[in-house]
Design a protein around this motif. Structure first.
Motif, PDB file in Angstrom:
ATOM      1  N   TYR A   5      -2.969   2.021   9.863  1.00  0.00           N
ATOM      2  CA  TYR A   5      -2.597   1.411   8.583  1.00  0.00           C
ATOM      3  C   TYR A   5      -1.769   2.345   7.706  1.00  0.00           C
ATOM      4  O   TYR A   5      -1.244   1.935   6.677  1.00  0.00           O
ATOM      5  N   ASP A   6      -1.683   3.588   8.092  1.00  0.00           N
ATOM      6  CA  ASP A   6      -1.025   4.602   7.262  1.00  0.00           C
ATOM      7  C   ASP A   6       0.482   4.580   7.501  1.00  0.00           C
ATOM      8  O   ASP A   6       0.936   4.735   8.632  1.00  0.00           O
ATOM      9  N   HIS A   7       1.239   4.427   6.435  1.00  0.00           N
ATOM     10  CA  HIS A   7       2.705   4.433   6.546  1.00  0.00           C
ATOM     11  C   HIS A   7       3.287   5.849   6.545  1.00  0.00           C
ATOM     12  O   HIS A   7       4.497   6.014   6.586  1.00  0.00           O
ATOM     13  N   GLY A   8       2.428   6.862   6.458  1.00  0.00           N
ATOM     14  CA  GLY A   8       2.888   8.243   6.536  1.00  0.00           C
ATOM     15  C   GLY A   8       2.431   9.136   5.408  1.00  0.00           C
ATOM     16  O   GLY A   8       2.247  10.343   5.593  1.00  0.00           O
ATOM     17  N   LYS A   9       2.230   8.576   4.236  1.00  0.00           N
ATOM     18  CA  LYS A   9       1.824   9.400   3.091  1.00  0.00           C
ATOM     19  C   LYS A   9       0.363   9.823   3.171  1.00  0.00           C
ATOM     20  O   LYS A   9      -0.029  10.825   2.578  1.00  0.00           O
ATOM     21  N   GLY A  10      -0.436   9.081   3.920  1.00  0.00           N
ATOM     22  CA  GLY A  10      -1.840   9.456   4.072  1.00  0.00           C
ATOM     23  C   GLY A  10      -2.017  10.706   4.902  1.00  0.00           C
ATOM     24  O   GLY A  10      -2.723  11.640   4.516  1.00  0.00           O
ATOM     25  N   LYS A  11      -1.346  10.754   6.049  1.00  0.00           N
ATOM     26  CA  LYS A  11      -1.480  11.945   6.898  1.00  0.00           C
ATOM     27  C   LYS A  11      -0.881  13.167   6.207  1.00  0.00           C
ATOM     28  O   LYS A  11      -1.369  14.289   6.375  1.00  0.00           O
ATOM     29  N   LYS A  12       0.173  12.956   5.402  1.00  0.00           N
ATOM     30  CA  LYS A  12       0.761  14.073   4.667  1.00  0.00           C
ATOM     31  C   LYS A  12      -0.191  14.576   3.596  1.00  0.00           C
ATOM     32  O   LYS A  12      -0.300  15.789   3.369  1.00  0.00           O
ATOM     33  N   ASP A  43      -8.604   4.657  -0.690  1.00  0.00           N
ATOM     34  CA  ASP A  43      -8.179   3.507  -1.483  1.00  0.00           C
ATOM     35  C   ASP A  43      -8.134   3.817  -2.978  1.00  0.00           C
ATOM     36  O   ASP A  43      -7.833   2.943  -3.788  1.00  0.00           O
ATOM     37  N   CYS A  44      -8.409   5.079  -3.334  1.00  0.00           N
ATOM     38  CA  CYS A  44      -8.221   5.485  -4.738  1.00  0.00           C
ATOM     39  C   CYS A  44      -6.735   5.555  -5.083  1.00  0.00           C
ATOM     40  O   CYS A  44      -6.369   5.568  -6.265  1.00  0.00           O
ATOM     41  N   PHE A  45      -5.874   5.580  -4.045  1.00  0.00           N
ATOM     42  CA  PHE A  45      -4.436   5.715  -4.283  1.00  0.00           C
ATOM     43  C   PHE A  45      -3.760   4.350  -4.463  1.00  0.00           C
ATOM     44  O   PHE A  45      -4.285   3.317  -4.036  1.00  0.00           O
ATOM     45  N   LYS A  46      -2.599   4.373  -5.057  1.00  0.00           N
ATOM     46  CA  LYS A  46      -1.850   3.142  -5.294  1.00  0.00           C
ATOM     47  C   LYS A  46      -1.550   2.426  -3.978  1.00  0.00           C
ATOM     48  O   LYS A  46      -1.164   3.046  -2.989  1.00  0.00           O
ATOM     49  N   LYS A  47      -1.729   1.122  -3.983  1.00  0.00           N
ATOM     50  CA  LYS A  47      -1.526   0.328  -2.779  1.00  0.00           C
ATOM     51  C   LYS A  47      -0.097   0.441  -2.261  1.00  0.00           C
ATOM     52  O   LYS A  47       0.153   0.423  -1.050  1.00  0.00           O
ATOM     53  N   GLU A  48       0.873   0.583  -3.195  1.00  0.00           N
ATOM     54  CA  GLU A  48       2.282   0.641  -2.810  1.00  0.00           C
ATOM     55  C   GLU A  48       2.600   1.829  -1.909  1.00  0.00           C
ATOM     56  O   GLU A  48       3.631   1.842  -1.220  1.00  0.00           O
ATOM     57  N   LEU A  49       1.739   2.833  -1.876  1.00  0.00           N
ATOM     58  CA  LEU A  49       1.966   4.012  -1.046  1.00  0.00           C
ATOM     59  C   LEU A  49       1.709   3.735   0.432  1.00  0.00           C
ATOM     60  O   LEU A  49       2.128   4.511   1.296  1.00  0.00           O
ATOM     61  N   GLY A  50       1.003   2.650   0.735  1.00  0.00           N
ATOM     62  CA  GLY A  50       0.753   2.298   2.126  1.00  0.00           C
ATOM     63  C   GLY A  50      -0.182   3.245   2.843  1.00  0.00           C
ATOM     64  O   GLY A  50      -0.009   3.512   4.034  1.00  0.00           O
TER      65      GLY A  50
END
Length: 271
Positions: free
Chosen positions: A250-257, A207-214
């Motif tokens: 909950y990950d839109h894809g940028k988290g696993k990347k 959650d340190c990352f921008k919320k818009e990144l999903g």
């Protein structure tokens, strides 16, 4: 070839509908909660020939203390859960940390930041990335039940641990909203200050990352971008790392990347 191990820490935080000082969140054993991200990473290894990724599976945190939770989030209310007391972590911690002597790097992944307590040791220098401080000064010198939101109080009790907090919400929220970010233990870090270069341990709440990144499910997220954290990991190549609050659904894809890049590019140094 670098050998890197991944270990799932299947602890989840389950919160009451009415969460207050009398109804603290439960820390529970949720087996299978890291399966999908670990399977993804093992599959990714086919594309990186300079890394041998060893999946050690999930920690078995089954306990004799089980409860059927009531008045909690509806997804869980009918299930019986093993509750995770601090004693389980203390009992298993030494054997879990033996992995850092067997591999070039160890990466722990879990849905609750409470699992980070497996990694903290005396004399650690920790680069910590989190919107929240997860530290409660109110608990100083008082008995309390630790949760995902107060685990840093336990870290402070360990002594001789240097923590640099990056991405903390208290540094950029409006004054009347700073309470959302809580307090920090240790010092505040600023991206580009190079204090992270001495760290042997990176503690990352996504959650340190921008919320818009999903990437994160939290409604209160930070302002960092994955590339900023990736660059710091590449600089340092810490021996141990925890990636917390990661929930595949909950990950839109940028988290696993991000996690893929951390393991195969930042730690292993492969482009």
């Amino acid at each position: 070839m670098k050998e890197i191990t991944i270990i799932g820490v299947p602890i989840e935080t389950i919160i009451h509908y009415f969460c207050d000082e009398f109804n603290l969140p439960y820390q529970v054993y949720l087996p299978g909660s890291t399966d999908k991200i670990r399977e993804y990473l093992i599959d990714c290894n086919k594309n990186y020939n300079s890394v041998k990724l060893v999946d050690k599976g999930e920690l078995n945190l089954e306990s004799s203390k089980k409860e059927v939770l009531i008045d909690v989030l509806k997804n869980y209310e009918r299930n019986s859960f093993s509750i995770i007391p601090l004693d389980i972590i203390k009992d298993k911690k030494d054997s879990v940390l033996e992995n850092k002597d067997k591999f070039d790097h160890v990466v722990f992944i879990g849905p609750s930041h409470f699992g980070a307590l497996f990694l903290y040791e005396k004399k650690d220098i920790v680069a910590r990335f989190d919107f929240h401080g997860d530290y409660e000064p109110f608990y100083e010198n008082k008995p309390f039940t630790p949760t995902h939101a107060s685990y840093m109080n336990i870290v402070k009790e360990m002594g001789k641990i240097n923590v640099i907090n990056y991405g903390w919400g208290g540094s950029y929220l409006e004054d009347n909203n700073k309470y959302l970010a809580m307090d920090i233990f240790g010092e505040e870090g600023i991206i580009g200050d190079n204090k992270h270069k001495d760290a042997n341990h990176f503690d990352i709440d996504i959650d340190c990352f921008k919320k818009e990144l999903g990437i994160a499910s939290s409604r209160d997220c930070g302002r960092l971008m994955p590339k900023q954290v990736e660059n710091m990991i590449s600089d340092t190549k810490p021996k141990k790392m925890g990636i917390w609050e990661y929930r595949w659904d909950y990950d839109h894809g940028k988290g696993k990347k991000f996690i893929e890049n951390v393991i195969f590019k930042c730690l292993a140094g492969q482009n």
